[in-house]
Design a protein around this motif. Sequence first.
Motif, PDB file in Angstrom:
ATOM      1  N   LEU A  31       0.244  -0.046 -12.054  1.00 31.42           N
ATOM      2  CA  LEU A  31       0.160   1.169 -11.249  1.00 31.42           C
ATOM      3  C   LEU A  31       0.045   0.857  -9.762  1.00 31.42           C
ATOM      4  O   LEU A  31       0.275   1.709  -8.919  1.00 31.42           O
ATOM      5  N   ARG A  32      -0.313  -0.385  -9.433  1.00 39.31           N
ATOM      6  CA  ARG A  32      -0.475  -0.732  -8.020  1.00 39.31           C
ATOM      7  C   ARG A  32       0.829  -0.562  -7.256  1.00 39.31           C
ATOM      8  O   ARG A  32       0.826  -0.238  -6.074  1.00 39.31           O
ATOM      9  N   ILE A  33       1.943  -0.779  -7.938  1.00 36.01           N
ATOM     10  CA  ILE A  33       3.237  -0.660  -7.269  1.00 36.01           C
ATOM     11  C   ILE A  33       3.546   0.802  -6.972  1.00 36.01           C
ATOM     12  O   ILE A  33       3.912   1.154  -5.849  1.00 36.01           O
ATOM     13  N   VAL A  34       3.383   1.684  -7.959  1.00 34.38           N
ATOM     14  CA  VAL A  34       3.775   3.072  -7.776  1.00 34.38           C
ATOM     15  C   VAL A  34       2.842   3.802  -6.820  1.00 34.38           C
ATOM     16  O   VAL A  34       3.202   4.828  -6.256  1.00 34.38           O
ATOM     17  N   ARG A  35       1.603   3.277  -6.614  1.00 34.87           N
ATOM     18  CA  ARG A  35       0.658   3.939  -5.723  1.00 34.87           C
ATOM     19  C   ARG A  35       0.622   3.295  -4.344  1.00 34.87           C
ATOM     20  O   ARG A  35      -0.208   3.641  -3.519  1.00 34.87           O
ATOM     21  N   GLN A  36       1.509   2.337  -4.092  1.00 28.05           N
ATOM     22  CA  GLN A  36       1.538   1.660  -2.803  1.00 28.05           C
ATOM     23  C   GLN A  36       1.930   2.647  -1.702  1.00 28.05           C
ATOM     24  O   GLN A  36       2.925   3.350  -1.801  1.00 28.05           O
ATOM     25  N   PRO A 207       0.533  14.379   2.989  1.00 24.96           N
ATOM     26  CA  PRO A 207      -0.200  13.305   2.304  1.00 24.96           C
ATOM     27  C   PRO A 207       0.208  13.078   0.851  1.00 24.96           C
ATOM     28  O   PRO A 207      -0.276  12.125   0.228  1.00 24.96           O
ATOM     29  N   HIS A 208       1.073  13.923   0.308  1.00 25.16           N
ATOM     30  CA  HIS A 208       1.488  13.779  -1.095  1.00 25.16           C
ATOM     31  C   HIS A 208       2.071  12.389  -1.342  1.00 25.16           C
ATOM     32  O   HIS A 208       2.912  11.906  -0.589  1.00 25.16           O
ATOM     33  N   ILE A 209       1.608  11.745  -2.425  1.00 25.45           N
ATOM     34  CA  ILE A 209       2.129  10.439  -2.830  1.00 25.45           C
ATOM     35  C   ILE A 209       2.910  10.615  -4.128  1.00 25.45           C
ATOM     36  O   ILE A 209       2.360  11.099  -5.123  1.00 25.45           O
ATOM     37  N   PRO A 210       4.186  10.264  -4.156  1.00 24.08           N
ATOM     38  CA  PRO A 210       5.000  10.462  -5.364  1.00 24.08           C
ATOM     39  C   PRO A 210       4.713   9.409  -6.429  1.00 24.08           C
ATOM     40  O   PRO A 210       5.369   8.374  -6.506  1.00 24.08           O
ATOM     41  N   TYR A 211       3.699   9.693  -7.263  1.00 20.84           N
ATOM     42  CA  TYR A 211       3.376   8.749  -8.333  1.00 20.84           C
ATOM     43  C   TYR A 211       2.865   9.426  -9.604  1.00 20.84           C
ATOM     44  O   TYR A 211       2.576   8.743 -10.592  1.00 20.84           O
ATOM     45  N   ASP A 212       2.771  10.748  -9.632  1.00 18.72           N
ATOM     46  CA  ASP A 212       2.104  11.423 -10.744  1.00 18.72           C
ATOM     47  C   ASP A 212       2.763  11.157 -12.092  1.00 18.72           C
ATOM     48  O   ASP A 212       2.075  10.830 -13.070  1.00 18.72           O
ATOM     49  N   TRP A 241       8.996   6.923 -12.074  1.00 24.52           N
ATOM     50  CA  TRP A 241       8.760   6.755 -10.641  1.00 24.52           C
ATOM     51  C   TRP A 241       9.961   7.232  -9.833  1.00 24.52           C
ATOM     52  O   TRP A 241       9.814   7.863  -8.788  1.00 24.52           O
ATOM     53  N   ALA A 242      11.172   6.937 -10.324  1.00 26.49           N
ATOM     54  CA  ALA A 242      12.379   7.395  -9.637  1.00 26.49           C
ATOM     55  C   ALA A 242      12.414   8.928  -9.575  1.00 26.49           C
ATOM     56  O   ALA A 242      12.794   9.514  -8.557  1.00 26.49           O
ATOM     57  N   ILE A 243      11.998   9.566 -10.661  1.00 27.95           N
ATOM     58  CA  ILE A 243      11.950  11.030 -10.677  1.00 27.95           C
ATOM     59  C   ILE A 243      10.919  11.522  -9.657  1.00 27.95           C
ATOM     60  O   ILE A 243      11.145  12.499  -8.938  1.00 27.95           O
ATOM     61  N   ASP A 244       9.765  10.842  -9.597  1.00 30.73           N
ATOM     62  CA  ASP A 244       8.751  11.198  -8.601  1.00 30.73           C
ATOM     63  C   ASP A 244       9.331  11.152  -7.192  1.00 30.73           C
ATOM     64  O   ASP A 244       9.105  12.062  -6.379  1.00 30.73           O
ATOM     65  N   LEU A 245      10.061  10.093  -6.885  1.00 28.94           N
ATOM     66  CA  LEU A 245      10.603   9.923  -5.537  1.00 28.94           C
ATOM     67  C   LEU A 245      11.660  10.982  -5.218  1.00 28.94           C
ATOM     68  O   LEU A 245      11.707  11.512  -4.104  1.00 28.94           O
ATOM     69  N   VAL A 246      12.495  11.295  -6.203  1.00 28.29           N
ATOM     70  CA  VAL A 246      13.562  12.277  -5.972  1.00 28.29           C
ATOM     71  C   VAL A 246      12.971  13.670  -5.756  1.00 28.29           C
ATOM     72  O   VAL A 246      13.446  14.434  -4.893  1.00 28.29           O
ATOM     73  N   LEU A 247      11.940  13.998  -6.520  1.00 23.71           N
ATOM     74  CA  LEU A 247      11.368  15.340  -6.440  1.00 23.71           C
ATOM     75  C   LEU A 247      10.335  15.489  -5.315  1.00 23.71           C
ATOM     76  O   LEU A 247       9.931  16.611  -5.002  1.00 23.71           O
ATOM     77  N   ALA A 248       9.906  14.385  -4.720  1.00 23.18           N
ATOM     78  CA  ALA A 248       8.823  14.425  -3.734  1.00 23.18           C
ATOM     79  C   ALA A 248       9.055  15.412  -2.598  1.00 23.18           C
ATOM     80  O   ALA A 248       8.139  16.158  -2.228  1.00 23.18           O
TER      81      ALA A 248
END
Length: 287
Positions: A31-36, A207-212, A241-248
């Motif tokens: 999870l450290r990567i997706v929350r970076q 401040p939203h972080i795309p990792y949920d 994670w890719a979906i998180d980034l696209v929808l962010a």
Amino acid sequence: MTATAPSERRRAACPFTLGVCRDHTYAPRFLRIVRQASPRRLRAAARATLPFAEPESWLDVGTGDARFPEAAKEVFPYTAFDGLDPTHRVLHARVAERIEEAHVGQLTDPRITARLRTRYDVVSMLRHLELSPDPRAELRAALAVLRPGGHLVLELPNPRSAFALLFGVAWIPQSPHGHLHLLPLPALQEELRSQGCTIVATDRRTPHIPYDLAATTALVLNLLLGPVLALLGAPLVAVAWAIDLVLAPVLRLTPLSNAYRIIARKEPTRPAAPAPRTAPAAPPAPA
């Protein structure tokens, strides 16, 4: 420089937080990567203070490797950034010249608070307060090292977000292995006002972080398969994670935004008004 951090976290009272206080935090290793935090998001946090006077000195609490001061220097090249962290990573950040001064320990340590008292124009706590054993004491210490008129910058996960309601205990911050504290924005605002601050800005979008989705997927895999076999699900986590980034860009405009930022100004202490003078008593009239 100061040393060192306590070896373990202690349970503290939670008068203005959600849920219960926890003794430890935990997250699966991948999870450290997706929350970076990305440099772009860190620069956005620094730019949030642009409407105010340019700071001469800035302390980043819980700075770790000082990635935030490194990014913030691009916005404030003439500001002196210091860092404080309970680990010795902050010392390596000093060697790498990401910060001017490195302090190892807790801000609530009276020795550190006394040394840094009223030294800074800005104190930042990005994703730090929810990990503190005592958030109220942490805020008091942060205000103690701020100069009158200085600004406190806080970023925290939003326990009122739609993701928190949708995923429940599978949402990382409120999972059984989540943060020590969950602080809703209204409760934190009220606490800051009670400590003599004025709220000058709030933000529930940037401040939203795309990792949920990725974090929840990773947590479920870890619980079902164990920490070793869960690594086999890394491709599934990558897709989430890719979906998180696209929808962010869309999610941060909705109640699904998972974090908020608050900037508070420390108001100067007003001296007590002098007692009104009383007129001398008139001499008695002659008989």
